[in-house]
Design an enzyme around this catalytic site. Structure first.
Site, PDB file in Angstrom:
ATOM      1  N   GLY A 252     -35.372 -46.012 -27.979  1.00 43.30           N
ATOM      2  CA  GLY A 252     -34.035 -45.670 -27.484  1.00 43.30           C
ATOM      3  C   GLY A 252     -33.546 -44.325 -27.976  1.00 43.30           C
ATOM      4  O   GLY A 252     -34.290 -43.547 -28.576  1.00 43.30           O
ATOM      5  N   SER A 253     -32.264 -44.064 -27.712  1.00 39.81           N
ATOM      6  CA  SER A 253     -31.659 -42.751 -27.942  1.00 39.81           C
ATOM      7  C   SER A 253     -31.785 -42.272 -29.381  1.00 39.81           C
ATOM      8  O   SER A 253     -31.713 -43.057 -30.329  1.00 39.81           O
ATOM      9  CB  SER A 253     -30.181 -42.819 -27.581  1.00 39.81           C
ATOM     10  OG  SER A 253     -29.493 -41.711 -28.093  1.00 39.81           O
ATOM     11  N   SER A 254     -31.936 -40.954 -29.525  1.00 42.04           N
ATOM     12  CA  SER A 254     -32.015 -40.364 -30.867  1.00 42.04           C
ATOM     13  C   SER A 254     -30.689 -40.501 -31.610  1.00 42.04           C
ATOM     14  O   SER A 254     -30.631 -40.339 -32.822  1.00 42.04           O
ATOM     15  CB  SER A 254     -32.419 -38.899 -30.777  1.00 42.04           C
ATOM     16  OG  SER A 254     -31.405 -38.157 -30.139  1.00 42.04           O
ATOM     17  N   VAL A 255     -29.612 -40.797 -30.874  1.00 37.24           N
ATOM     18  CA  VAL A 255     -28.312 -41.023 -31.520  1.00 37.24           C
ATOM     19  C   VAL A 255     -28.384 -42.270 -32.422  1.00 37.24           C
ATOM     20  O   VAL A 255     -27.571 -42.453 -33.321  1.00 37.24           O
ATOM     21  CB  VAL A 255     -27.201 -41.157 -30.447  1.00 37.24           C
ATOM     22  CG1 VAL A 255     -25.851 -41.434 -31.071  1.00 37.24           C
ATOM     23  CG2 VAL A 255     -27.122 -39.881 -29.622  1.00 37.24           C
ATOM     24  N   GLY A 256     -29.403 -43.102 -32.194  1.00 41.53           N
ATOM     25  CA  GLY A 256     -29.637 -44.259 -33.058  1.00 41.53           C
ATOM     26  C   GLY A 256     -29.746 -43.865 -34.524  1.00 41.53           C
ATOM     27  O   GLY A 256     -29.453 -44.669 -35.414  1.00 41.53           O
TER      28      GLY A 256
END
Lengths: 127, 384
Positions: free
Chosen positions: A59-63
């Site tokens: 999933g997103s690198s914002v994780g």
């Protein structure tokens, strides 16, 4: 068991072992550390104060910011063990100062749920 | 990884927690990507500015970090969620505006050049050939590697941030000349060419290529097509660079069929309630072009045009903004189509754009339908 160190540190605690990859942005409640992805095999469990083993992050690198929030809210894992260090998990552990190591698939299969282990992510050993 | 004595000391916290955090990040990413050392970089370009992309967790992290952190090298930033000068004209809630202000303040406190642009390669002087930089914006990383003679990996928000704080980056992947060489060639077989076909070529290449790719049958690209190609490629995969001409190894054709598949994936409507131009933001040439295309015509619906603040003065002096605004265009600075809170699915069902990257994010993040067509067709069909 020998490991490759991604983020250094030493810790001791009980293992929590996941079968599925983890999406930190969508799958974990950042205020409590409880897995709230209903499809995940750790659904309903808290990853806080455990040594969390999971195959890799998705999933997103914002994780990576979610990992930081977990640490900030005192519900982050003590350390993490992966089979593959994806960049989101690697950078998230780094900014949150959570030790991270990589182990082989064969070693991963030997990890036992709830077992107390000592993780030395400086010398690269699990005892 | 082999670290110098200074790097090792910083990693151990001898220069404070901020640098320890930055070095931990570089070492973690370096270990994960097989780097053997850190090398100096001259310029970092950061993503993770729009509140819609980083949320409360990112805002809190940056607020905390900015208490004592300072950027060590030239550092520029991606667009934010809106233009502070015109935000009152949009129905945006105050909380979003406050959160965005906090993020902006944190970056500026750390010493960023407040560029809020996804086209740093167009608004700043480019360093000499072969210079290592650290660009997190994917279209900018691809443009820098492929057109500007610079070297960067397709960085993540954290690797670029850590590079900004330390002036270093792990030596891996596209930084290494041996690993830059593409082993896949895509042969451009589509006859009619405009920025949209090149955007779709990029999107196709990003899906099938590894970290670099060769493109054959491509020549005479104008600026709009160059940017569209880079942005399309950055959207769909991990590819961070292309070269022109055929290389050894596997070859794949990009033909009408492949292009139609991508068009069908991204184009979900035959009309739109709103037009957006920009992703990447339009530079001065494109704004000049647009102004001349709009002579004697007016938009029949709202049209948002996204630009860097850096060109505001010039496009005013040259009369471009006046011409575009007369035609009904709304020029917005410091922001862009991607993850824009200004496109609200409660107000619009579908958006017209010529941007492949914009289309992807409008669909996946704003949850609106997209009518994807070239700028020439937009002007023909949406103005009178």
């Amino acid at each position: 068991m020998n490991v490759k160190v991604i983020v250094r540190g030493k810790t001791k605690g009980p293992l929590l072992v996941a079968k599925n990859p983890i999406n930190f942005l969508g799958g974990i409640d950042k205020k409590t550390g409880i897995v709230h992805d209903k499809k995940h095999d750790l659904f309903g469990k808290s990853i806080g104060d455990k040594i969390l083993a999971f195959p890799f992050g998705i999933g997103s690198s914002v994780g990576a910011y979610t990992l930081y929030s977990l640490k900030y809210n005192n519900c982050a894992p003590l350390a993490m063990i992966c089979i593959k260090a994806d960049l989101t998990t690697a950078s998230g552990c780094a900014i949150s100062n959570i030790p991270l190591v990589v182990i082989s698939k064969d070693d991963y299969d030997l990890l036992q749920e709830n077992k107390e282990i000592t993780l030395d992510a400086v010398e690269g050993k699990i005892l | 990884m082999e670290l110098t004595r200074e790097e090792e000391a910083a990693l151990d916290g001898k220069q404070g927690e901020t640098l320890a955090l930055a070095y931990r990040t570089l070492v973690a990413i370096g270990e994960a990507s097989g780097a053997d050392r850190l090398i100096p970089i001259e310029w970092a370009h950061l993503s993770g500015v729009n509140y819609n992309t980083i949320g409360d967790a990112g805002k809190e992290f940056l607020a905390h970090l900015s208490q004592d952190a300072k950027f060590k090298v030239k550092t520029t930033v991606n667009p934010m969620g809106f233009d502070f000068d015109s935000v009152s004209r949009y129905h945006l809630d105050d909380k979003f505006i406050e959160n965005q202000r906090s993020i902006k303040n944190s970056y500026e406190k750390m010493g960023v050049i407040p560029s809020y642009s996804c086209i740093p390669y167009e608004i700043f002087d480019v360093p000499k050939q072969g210079t290592h930089v650290s660009f997190a914006e994917s279209n900018a990383a691809i443009y820098a590697n492929s057109f500007s003679g610079l070297k960067t990996n397709k960085e993540g928000a954290f690797s670029a941030l850590a590079s900004a704080l330390t002036g270093k980056s792990p030596y891996s992947d596209l930084r290494d000349d041996n690993l830059r060489k593409p082993n896949l060639t895509i042969r451009m077989k589509v006859e009619s060419r405009d920025e949209l076909t090149y955007g779709m070529l990029g999107y196709f290449a990003g899906k099938v290529a590894g970290s670099s790719v060769a493109l054959s049958g491509v020549n005479g690209l104008d600026r709009r097509s160059c940017k569209s190609l880079c942005a399309g490629m950055g959207t769909s995969g991990a590819c961070g660079m292309f070269t022109f001409g055929e290389e050894e190894g596997e070859k794949i054709d990009f033909d009408k069929n492949e292009m139609q598949k991508i068009h069908d994936e991204l184009n979900t409507s035959e009309k739109g309630d709103l037009i957006t131009l920009g992703s990447p933001q339009l530079g001065i040439d494109e704004i000049g072009d647009l102004a001349s295309m709009l002579k004697g015509r007016s938009f029949q619906k709202r049209c948002m045009i996204f630009c860097p603040r850096a060109i505001q003065g010039q496009i005013r002096n040259l009369g471009y903004s006046k011409e575009i605004e007369r035609a009904g265009g709304e020029i917005l600075y410091d922001c862009c189509t991607c993850l824009s809170p200004l496109v609200d699915n409660k107000e619009v069902d579908s958006v017209v754009t010529n941007s492949v990257k914009g289309a992807y994010y409008l669909k996946s993040s704003n949850k609106v339908d997209v009518n994807l067509k070239s700028l020439k067709r937009i002007v023909e069909e949406e103005t009178r």
